[in-house]
Design a protein around this motif. Structure first.
Motif, short mmCIF file in Angstrom:
data_model
loop_
_atom_site.label_atom_id
_atom_site.label_comp_id
_atom_site.label_asym_id
_atom_site.label_seq_id
_atom_site.Cartn_x
_atom_site.Cartn_y
_atom_site.Cartn_z
N ASP A 17 0.73 -1.15 -0.02
CA ASP A 17 -0.19 -0.02 -0.11
C ASP A 17 0.87 1.35 -0.03
O ASP A 17 0.44 2.39 -0.48
N LEU A 18 1.98 1.21 0.59
CA LEU A 18 3.05 2.40 0.56
C LEU A 18 3.75 2.59 -0.65
O LEU A 18 4.48 3.68 -0.84
N LEU A 19 3.45 1.64 -1.80
CA LEU A 19 4.42 1.58 -2.80
C LEU A 19 3.58 1.46 -4.22
O LEU A 19 3.71 0.51 -4.90
N ARG A 282 14.65 -1.19 -29.35
CA ARG A 282 15.32 -0.93 -27.96
C ARG A 282 15.08 -2.30 -27.25
O ARG A 282 13.90 -2.70 -27.23
N LEU A 283 16.14 -2.57 -26.48
CA LEU A 283 15.88 -3.80 -25.54
C LEU A 283 16.44 -3.37 -24.13
O LEU A 283 17.38 -2.77 -24.02
N PHE A 284 15.45 -3.84 -23.15
CA PHE A 284 15.78 -3.38 -21.94
C PHE A 284 16.09 -4.70 -21.06
O PHE A 284 14.97 -5.34 -20.76
N LYS A 285 17.34 -4.76 -20.21
CA LYS A 285 17.44 -6.01 -19.35
C LYS A 285 17.38 -5.45 -17.94
O LYS A 285 18.21 -4.53 -17.68
N SER A 286 16.58 -6.19 -17.10
CA SER A 286 16.39 -5.87 -15.67
C SER A 286 17.22 -6.82 -14.85
O SER A 286 16.78 -7.99 -15.04
N VAL A 287 18.24 -6.53 -14.13
CA VAL A 287 18.87 -7.38 -13.01
C VAL A 287 18.72 -7.16 -11.73
O VAL A 287 18.90 -7.97 -10.81
N GLY A 288 18.47 -6.12 -11.65
CA GLY A 288 18.07 -5.50 -10.00
C GLY A 288 19.24 -5.07 -9.07
O GLY A 288 20.44 -5.60 -9.88
N THR A 289 19.12 -4.25 -8.40
CA THR A 289 20.14 -3.70 -7.66
C THR A 289 19.56 -3.16 -6.13
O THR A 289 18.23 -2.73 -6.22
N ALA A 290 20.24 -2.89 -5.19
CA ALA A 290 19.79 -2.75 -4.00
C ALA A 290 19.55 -1.03 -4.09
O ALA A 290 18.59 -0.50 -3.33
N ALA A 291 20.16 -0.38 -5.08
CA ALA A 291 19.70 1.11 -5.33
C ALA A 291 18.14 1.18 -5.40
O ALA A 291 17.72 2.23 -5.21
N TRP A 292 17.63 0.28 -6.16
CA TRP A 292 16.22 0.39 -6.40
C TRP A 292 15.24 -0.03 -5.04
O TRP A 292 14.20 0.42 -4.94
N ASP A 293 16.10 -0.80 -4.16
CA ASP A 293 15.28 -1.24 -3.04
C ASP A 293 15.23 0.07 -2.17
O ASP A 293 14.33 0.58 -1.37
N LEU A 294 16.59 0.88 -2.34
CA LEU A 294 16.49 2.07 -1.72
C LEU A 294 15.61 3.31 -1.86
O LEU A 294 15.00 3.76 -1.35
N ALA A 295 15.31 3.07 -3.18
CA ALA A 295 14.52 3.99 -3.86
C ALA A 295 12.79 3.53 -3.44
O ALA A 295 12.16 4.75 -2.99
N ALA A 296 12.73 2.41 -3.07
CA ALA A 296 11.16 1.77 -2.87
C ALA A 296 11.21 2.28 -1.30
O ALA A 296 10.17 2.67 -0.81
N ALA A 297 12.40 2.16 -0.46
CA ALA A 297 12.32 2.41 0.96
C ALA A 297 12.05 4.02 1.08
O ALA A 297 11.36 4.29 2.07
N ARG A 298 12.54 4.96 0.45
CA ARG A 298 12.33 6.22 0.37
C ARG A 298 10.77 6.45 0.20
O ARG A 298 10.02 7.24 0.77
N ALA A 302 8.19 7.98 2.85
CA ALA A 302 7.62 9.39 2.68
C ALA A 302 6.18 9.07 2.67
O ALA A 302 5.39 9.88 3.51
N ASN A 303 5.62 8.21 2.21
CA ASN A 303 4.01 7.78 2.21
C ASN A 303 3.55 7.37 3.71
O ASN A 303 2.54 7.72 4.11
N TYR A 304 4.60 6.77 4.29
CA TYR A 304 3.93 6.31 5.85
C TYR A 304 4.22 7.54 6.65
O TYR A 304 3.32 7.93 7.57
N SER A 305 5.04 8.27 6.38
CA SER A 305 5.11 9.65 7.11
C SER A 305 4.03 10.55 7.04
O SER A 305 3.45 11.36 7.87
N SER A 306 3.68 10.71 5.73
CA SER A 306 2.50 11.48 5.25
C SER A 306 1.26 11.17 5.98
O SER A 306 0.54 12.17 6.14
#
Length: 315
Positions: A17-19, A282-298, A302-306
């Protein structure tokens, strides 16, 4: 509500719900630029063994505002005991003082940000909102992507290619309430499909058609060097993008097996900034990184705080 001494620990439903995908795409677009510029630090994930072929995955990331640590356990034999294959948590911290702020459900964060990365790729690399998408795969990743498509592109047609027509039909039945025009399919992708998203762990290509400028290809499921959803014909004729070009060198089996020139692989930040030739496939390959988890955490923080729920906890 939480007290000054408690730490909010959110369920899978609360985490989702926060994402919302639309806001998560915005957070990812900002994080993509930061990651490329080195302002988000995300080292290679650490893998430790558990019993019964299980593994513990440790994935931290830090930025100027928060730190994040995702711990996920993948235990393939859990299905024999009626348990989920994946368990885990994402812990979020204040970067200034290290104070813990929030605990999120790990598998939900992964599912939401993975689907959102694909949606951001569509928004960035496709010339318009798609009206006809094909999914190859009918597992949990496909479910997450279908939810994301329904949120961003309601009412569009989505062809679902499963292991067979029966599995595709059942998958469509289970997701009929999403408001999409779902069509179970077997065999070749329809000519009019604008975006193909591959969500399997196949070791042989599930798509190997000639690259087309009017069809965006997104590979998500293959995450090991011995896996390959995309074939060399599709890869050779495309401009190549990856959410994490460095990580892709070790994990993107499709690209590794095709023997590509890694200097030609552009980043998610390049896609978001429009640094590509719109007249070429165009071809996009997704492998994932913790940077995207950090973006999700942000996004979640923000939504939890609001909501006002964390005023007492955050001080």
């Amino acid at each position: 509500m939480c007290s000054a001494t408690s730490l909010p620990v959110l369920s899978a439903r609360q985490t989702k719900d926060l994402l919302p995908i639309s806001l998560l795409c915005q957070a990812l677009a900002a994080a993509a630029e930061e990651y490329m510029a080195g302002r988000i630090r995300s080292p290679e994930r650490q893998v430790l063994p558990l019993q019964g072929e299980g593994v513990l995955l440790s994935m931290p990331a830090t930025a100027h505002d928060i730190g994040m640590h995702k711990l996920v356990n993948v235990c393939p034999h859990n299905t024999n005991h009626g348990l989920p294959t994946i368990h885990g948590v994402v812990s979020v911290y204040d970067a200034a003082n290290g104070r813990p702020l929030l605990i999120l459900d790990g598998p939900t964060v992964t599912a939401q940000r993975t689907a959102a990365v694909s949606m951001l790729a569509i928004q960035s690399l496709h010339s318009r909102s798609p009206q006809h998408v094909a999914l190859i795969g009918s597992g949990k990743q496909a479910s997450g992507h279908l939810d994301a498509l329904a949120e961003l592109f309601p009412g569009i047609r989505v062809d679902v290619h499963g292991l067979d027509l029966a599995s595709a039909t059942e998958f469509c039945r289970q997701h009929a309430e999403l408001g999409l025009v779902l069509q179970p399919k077997a065999g070749r992708i329809a000519d009019e499909v604008e975006v193909v998203i591959m969500l399997t762990t196949s070791k042989v290509p599930v798509y190997n058609e000639a690259a087309r400028a009017d069809r965006l290809l997104i590979g998500v499921g293959a995450f090991r060097p011995d896996m390959a959803e995309l074939g060399p014909l599709s890869i050779a004729g495309s401009q190549l993008f990856s959410d994490d070009p460095v990580g892709a060198r070790h994990e993107a089996g499709d690209l590794i097996q095709a023997g590509i020139d890694w200097s030609t692989v552009s980043s998610l930040a390049d896609a978001v900034a429009g640094r590509f030739d719109a007249d070429r496939p165009r071809l996009f390959k997704s492998v994932g990184t913790a940077a995207w988890d950090l973006a999700a955490a942000r996004c979640a923080l923000a939504n939890y705080s609001s909501s006002g729920a964390t005023d007492e906890c955050r001080g």
